[in-house]
Write a protein that holds these residues in place. Structure first.
Motif, mmCIF file in Angstrom:
data_model
loop_
_atom_site.group_PDB
_atom_site.id
_atom_site.type_symbol
_atom_site.label_atom_id
_atom_site.label_comp_id
_atom_site.label_asym_id
_atom_site.label_seq_id
_atom_site.Cartn_x
_atom_site.Cartn_y
_atom_site.Cartn_z
ATOM 1 N N MET A 177 0.827 -1.208 0.000
ATOM 2 C CA MET A 177 0.000 0.000 0.000
ATOM 3 C C MET A 177 0.863 1.261 0.000
ATOM 4 S SD MET A 177 -3.143 -0.889 -0.225
ATOM 5 C CE MET A 177 -3.908 0.669 0.200
ATOM 6 N N ILE A 178 1.940 1.231 0.762
ATOM 7 C CA ILE A 178 2.857 2.373 0.784
ATOM 8 C C ILE A 178 3.475 2.576 -0.597
ATOM 9 C CG2 ILE A 178 5.097 3.141 1.680
ATOM 10 C CD1 ILE A 178 4.227 1.948 4.390
ATOM 11 N N ASP A 179 3.852 1.488 -1.251
ATOM 12 C CA ASP A 179 4.397 1.589 -2.612
ATOM 13 C C ASP A 179 3.373 2.192 -3.563
ATOM 14 O OD1 ASP A 179 6.782 0.476 -1.781
ATOM 15 O OD2 ASP A 179 6.365 -1.516 -2.599
ATOM 16 N N ALA A 180 2.122 1.769 -3.431
ATOM 17 C CA ALA A 180 1.068 2.287 -4.308
ATOM 18 C C ALA A 180 0.838 3.774 -4.064
ATOM 19 C CB ALA A 180 -0.225 1.508 -4.092
ATOM 20 N N GLY A 192 -4.921 15.316 -5.340
ATOM 21 C CA GLY A 192 -5.033 16.029 -4.071
ATOM 22 C C GLY A 192 -5.666 15.223 -2.966
ATOM 23 N N ALA A 193 -6.161 14.030 -3.267
ATOM 24 C CA ALA A 193 -6.757 13.141 -2.261
ATOM 25 C C ALA A 193 -6.875 11.760 -2.882
ATOM 26 C CB ALA A 193 -8.128 13.635 -1.807
ATOM 27 N N ILE A 194 -6.973 10.746 -2.030
ATOM 28 C CA ILE A 194 -7.009 9.364 -2.494
ATOM 29 C C ILE A 194 -8.244 8.663 -1.929
ATOM 30 C CG2 ILE A 194 -5.859 7.107 -2.338
ATOM 31 C CD1 ILE A 194 -3.191 8.654 -2.170
ATOM 32 N N VAL A 195 -8.904 7.887 -2.785
ATOM 33 C CA VAL A 195 -9.981 6.982 -2.364
ATOM 34 C C VAL A 195 -9.482 5.553 -2.547
ATOM 35 C CG1 VAL A 195 -12.263 6.060 -2.979
ATOM 36 C CG2 VAL A 195 -11.917 8.531 -2.781
ATOM 37 N N LEU A 196 -9.707 4.724 -1.535
ATOM 38 C CA LEU A 196 -9.314 3.316 -1.590
ATOM 39 C C LEU A 196 -10.485 2.499 -2.110
ATOM 40 C CD1 LEU A 196 -7.448 3.038 1.844
ATOM 41 C CD2 LEU A 196 -6.540 3.700 -0.401
ATOM 42 N N TYR A 204 -4.869 0.456 6.220
ATOM 43 C CA TYR A 204 -3.628 1.099 5.808
ATOM 44 C C TYR A 204 -3.818 2.575 5.449
ATOM 45 C CZ TYR A 204 -3.153 -3.905 5.224
ATOM 46 O OH TYR A 204 -3.203 -5.259 5.436
ATOM 47 N N ALA A 205 -5.007 3.110 5.682
ATOM 48 C CA ALA A 205 -5.297 4.495 5.299
ATOM 49 C C ALA A 205 -4.376 5.480 6.020
ATOM 50 C CB ALA A 205 -6.759 4.822 5.582
ATOM 51 N N ARG A 206 -4.124 5.240 7.288
ATOM 52 C CA ARG A 206 -3.267 6.165 8.040
ATOM 53 C C ARG A 206 -1.832 6.129 7.515
ATOM 54 N NH1 ARG A 206 -4.159 8.911 12.743
ATOM 55 N NH2 ARG A 206 -2.317 9.614 13.895
ATOM 56 N N ASP A 207 -1.327 4.938 7.167
ATOM 57 C CA ASP A 207 0.013 4.835 6.578
ATOM 58 C C ASP A 207 0.096 5.651 5.292
ATOM 59 O OD1 ASP A 207 1.320 2.900 8.386
ATOM 60 O OD2 ASP A 207 -0.188 1.520 7.642
ATOM 61 N N ARG A 209 -1.748 8.210 4.429
ATOM 62 C CA ARG A 209 -1.821 9.633 4.770
ATOM 63 C C ARG A 209 -0.439 10.154 5.176
ATOM 64 N NH1 ARG A 209 -3.141 14.851 4.431
ATOM 65 N NH2 ARG A 209 -3.667 15.827 6.407
ATOM 66 N N GLN A 210 0.285 9.368 5.971
ATOM 67 C CA GLN A 210 1.602 9.787 6.427
ATOM 68 C C GLN A 210 2.615 9.815 5.288
ATOM 69 O OE1 GLN A 210 2.141 6.906 9.566
ATOM 70 N NE2 GLN A 210 1.357 8.289 11.145
ATOM 71 N N VAL A 211 2.538 8.838 4.393
ATOM 72 C CA VAL A 211 3.515 8.729 3.304
ATOM 73 C C VAL A 211 3.275 9.767 2.207
ATOM 74 C CG1 VAL A 211 4.249 7.245 1.395
ATOM 75 C CG2 VAL A 211 4.091 6.314 3.693
ATOM 76 N N THR A 212 2.004 9.976 1.863
ATOM 77 C CA THR A 212 1.680 10.866 0.741
ATOM 78 C C THR A 212 1.389 12.300 1.160
ATOM 79 O OG1 THR A 212 -0.703 10.410 0.835
ATOM 80 C CG2 THR A 212 0.664 8.905 -0.493
ATOM 81 N N GLY A 213 0.973 12.489 2.412
ATOM 82 C CA GLY A 213 0.558 13.807 2.859
ATOM 83 C C GLY A 213 -0.820 14.200 2.370
ATOM 84 N N LEU A 214 -1.531 13.247 1.762
ATOM 85 C CA LEU A 214 -2.849 13.530 1.191
ATOM 86 C C LEU A 214 -3.967 12.951 2.052
ATOM 87 C CD1 LEU A 214 -2.108 12.638 -2.544
ATOM 88 C CD2 LEU A 214 -2.062 14.902 -1.482
ATOM 89 N N PRO A 215 -5.160 13.553 2.029
ATOM 90 C CA PRO A 215 -6.315 12.931 2.669
ATOM 91 C C PRO A 215 -6.614 11.588 2.014
ATOM 92 C CG PRO A 215 -6.773 15.234 2.097
ATOM 93 C CD PRO A 215 -5.479 14.865 1.428
ATOM 94 N N VAL A 216 -7.020 10.609 2.814
ATOM 95 C CA VAL A 216 -7.306 9.262 2.316
ATOM 96 C C VAL A 216 -8.689 8.840 2.797
ATOM 97 C CG1 VAL A 216 -6.574 6.847 2.291
ATOM 98 C CG2 VAL A 216 -4.850 8.670 2.356
ATOM 99 N N TYR A 217 -9.521 8.420 1.858
ATOM 100 C CA TYR A 217 -10.893 8.011 2.154
ATOM 101 C C TYR A 217 -11.062 6.530 1.801
ATOM 102 C CZ TYR A 217 -11.505 13.021 2.446
ATOM 103 O OH TYR A 217 -11.367 14.345 2.801
ATOM 104 N N SER A 218 -11.684 5.795 2.708
ATOM 105 C CA SER A 218 -11.829 4.345 2.553
ATOM 106 C C SER A 218 -13.286 3.953 2.717
ATOM 107 C CB SER A 218 -10.990 3.623 3.611
ATOM 108 O OG SER A 218 -11.546 3.866 4.905
ATOM 109 N N ILE A 219 -13.552 2.659 2.639
ATOM 110 C CA ILE A 219 -14.912 2.183 2.905
ATOM 111 C C ILE A 219 -15.319 2.496 4.340
ATOM 112 C CG2 ILE A 219 -14.272 -0.144 3.650
ATOM 113 C CD1 ILE A 219 -17.281 0.825 1.370
#
Length: 244
Positions: A177-180, A192-196, A204-207, A209-219
């Motif tokens: 997920m970090i690689d992706a 500017g933001a990621i949806v899983l 892995y949403a928090r990981d 967020r930390q790696v990309t600096g972007l907001p991450v939205y999941s199910i």
């Protein structure tokens, strides 16, 4: 006097599960301890991860409808599923069940896009970049050219989820997920933001967020919002004054 008509009360969200055997850690949609509210589950026979992602999920529509009706009879007021690729059956399931239906985490993409400033786009991380088509995105209300990055070719995530493995190396999945996430910001600097897409990716949403600096939205973010409308929280009608 209270209104009856249901069998189960207080569990408004019904979750249609794929037929799986892989372990589901805390944060996964299929782990009931993930949720801060009660949910109800039904397994859709024959709906394996590989069949839904790499095959044609529309061939399973009637099975999802039947299981959804069973959840509604049990007391659910809204229905969701455990695979983002099921956006292809959203319209048919919604029409058949007659209650709010959220088949796919991808349905968040247009909502997230509306939050972003000019020049920024919402990107998607998926279990299979190869299999996720413009049709899946369009069915979810997303732009067909939405930036997409998959965990295909990684250490474990795609192989073991789609392979329905009885054991999974979740640390390897985290690294996939970090690689992706890194690939997303490298290939698509306008994101500017990621949806899983995948419901197994929420842990892995928090990981990300930390790696990309972007907001991450999941199910998890989607169904927490979904449930808040089905069973709104009650607030006291007086001021919270510390002097009282």
């Amino acid at each position: 006097m209270q209104q009856g008509g249901k069998t189960v009360y207080g569990a408004a969200v019904g979750i249609l599960m794929l037929e799986t055997r892989f372990p589901r850690i805390h944060g996964d949609m299929g782990n009931a301890a993930t949720w801060d509210f009660p949910v109800q589950y039904r397994v859709v026979d024959g709906a394996t991860p590989d069949r839904v992602v790499r095959g044609d999920p529309q061939a399973l529509t009637e099975r999802f409808i039947a299981a959804g009706r069973d959840l509604i009879r049990a007391g659910c007021d809204g229905i969701t599923t455990t695979c983002g690729f099921l956006s292809l059956i959203q319209e048919d399931v919604k029409a058949a069940l007659g209650v709010p239906v959220a088949t796919s985490s991808l349905m968040q993409v247009p909502m997230v896009q509306a939050l972003l400033p000019a020049g920024k786009r919402c990107g998607v991380i998926t279990i299979s970049e190869q299999a996720l088509s413009p049709a899946h995105l369009t069915a979810a209300g997303a732009a067909p050219d939405t930036p997409v990055v998959g965990t295909d070719g990684g250490r474990a995530m795609t192989r073991d989820i789609l392979g329905n493995a009885p054991q999974i190396d979740f640390e390897a999945c985290r690294l996939d997920m970090i690689d992706a996430g890194r690939a997303m910001v490298s290939r698509h600097p306008d994101v500017g933001a990621i949806v899983l897409e995948c419901t197994n990716m929420a842990p892995y949403a928090r990981d990300l967020r930390q790696v990309t600096g972007l907001p991450v939205y999941s199910i998890y973010s989607f169904i927490t919002w979904f449930q808040a409308g089905l069973l709104p929280r009650r607030f006291p009608l007086e001021l919270d004054d510390p002097r009282w």
